[in-house]
Write an enzyme that holds these catalytic residues in place. Structure first.
Site, PDB file in Angstrom:
ATOM      1  N   SER A 260      57.578   4.242 -13.500  1.00 23.10           N
ATOM      2  CA  SER A 260      56.754   4.597 -12.344  1.00 23.10           C
ATOM      3  C   SER A 260      57.660   4.735 -11.129  1.00 23.10           C
ATOM      4  O   SER A 260      58.793   4.222 -11.127  1.00 23.10           O
ATOM      5  CB  SER A 260      55.719   3.489 -12.090  1.00 23.10           C
ATOM      6  OG  SER A 260      55.082   3.645 -10.841  1.00 23.10           O
TER       7      SER A 260
ATOM      8  N   TYR B  92      53.725  -5.555 -10.231  1.00 24.89           N
ATOM      9  CA  TYR B  92      53.871  -4.237 -10.844  1.00 24.89           C
ATOM     10  C   TYR B  92      55.295  -3.727 -10.641  1.00 24.89           C
ATOM     11  O   TYR B  92      55.920  -3.195 -11.573  1.00 24.89           O
ATOM     12  CB  TYR B  92      52.846  -3.278 -10.256  1.00 24.89           C
ATOM     13  CG  TYR B  92      52.729  -1.964 -10.995  1.00 24.89           C
ATOM     14  CD1 TYR B  92      52.367  -1.931 -12.343  1.00 24.89           C
ATOM     15  CD2 TYR B  92      52.965  -0.751 -10.352  1.00 24.89           C
ATOM     16  CE1 TYR B  92      52.250  -0.728 -13.028  1.00 24.89           C
ATOM     17  CE2 TYR B  92      52.849   0.459 -11.023  1.00 24.89           C
ATOM     18  CZ  TYR B  92      52.501   0.460 -12.366  1.00 24.89           C
ATOM     19  OH  TYR B  92      52.388   1.656 -13.045  1.00 24.89           O
TER      20      TYR B  92
END
Length: 254
Positions: free
Chosen positions: A149, A162
């Site tokens: 990501s 995250y």
């Protein structure tokens, strides 16, 4: 169905929707027999039917990769059914965001379980088969692609854990790449920006609304945009290794 991946086998985790589904269809279009792995059998069967309708080969694997035994058994079932494993796409992921102070520990644990442990379990089980494929396949190369990501390179408030998982995926990918590159197993990472998927659908109500407000003026990427990046990586000649692809929405700043 013919293509650059003819006579190869690909396994895609998190294939029941979004990037995983699009990637499986893209690899199948290139001629790979695709094993689609996830927890939602109905979604996977529907995807497999679409691949077969397009002339491809698909094998459904229902498993929870956060369980080491299930992850290992899933990989072995693919090799037993389809005969080999040339490509692994570690796509399964879970995103929980919000201030650390108010975040439930269960959410943090879920991110670690899926984004880190699940990826490690499937990778560990697949490595011997990928190395074998790199030695004896007509293409003489195999591929392991990890879906990370933009959160693997840019830390922002509210995404601490995250970020932890995705920065970890990036570091693991690069270290593993250096270990196996002489054996013609290419290890790559794709870092998507904002994509129109179900990834944010489980966020807590207030947080989901804040995220939706944040991205409302951005034209989101489609899952197929990321699938294109994966297909580009794995269809290169063996002399070419694409180590990393960062794909942002054109209006995304972070």
């Amino acid at each position: 169905m013919t293509g650059r991946l003819q006579d190869t086998v690909a396994l895609v985790t998190g294939a029941s929707s979004g990037i995983g589904e699009a990637t499986a269809r893209s690899l199948a279009a290139q001629g790979a027999a695709v094993a689609v792995l996830g927890r939602r059998r109905d979604r996977l069967e529907d995807l497999a039917d679409k691949v077969r309708a397009d002339g491809g080969t698909a094998f459904v694997v229902v498993a929870d990769i956060t369980d080491q035994r299930q992850a290992a058994a899933a990989v072995e079932s693919v090799v037993a059914e389809l005969g080999r494993l040339d490509t692994l796409v570690n796509n399964a992921g879970f995103m929980g965001v919000g201030p650390a102070l108010d975040s439930p520990l269960e959410e943090w644990q879920r991110m670690l379980d899926v984004n880190v442990q699940g990826l490690l379990y499937t990778t560990h089980a697949a490595l011997p088969h990928l190395l074998s494929a790199a030695e004896d396949s007509p293409r003489r190369v195999a591929d392991l692609v990890n879906i990370s990501s933009t959160a693997g390179r840019v830390a922002r408030p509210g995404t601490a854990v995250y970020n932890l998982t995705k920065f970890g995926v990036n570091g693991f990918t690069e270290a593993l790449r250096q270990e196996v590159m002489q054996k013609h197993l290419r290890v790559s990472v794709v870092e998507p920006g904002t994509v129109a998927t179900e990834l944010s659908s489980h966020l807590r109500d207030g947080i989901r609304q804040a995220i939706e407000t944040q991205i409302q003026d951005i034209e989101l990427l489609h899952p197929e945009d990321i699938a294109d990046a994966v297909s580009y990586i794995v269809t290169r000649d063996r002399r070419v290794a694409v180590n990393e692809i960062l794909v942002r929405a054109s209006e995304q700043a972070w």
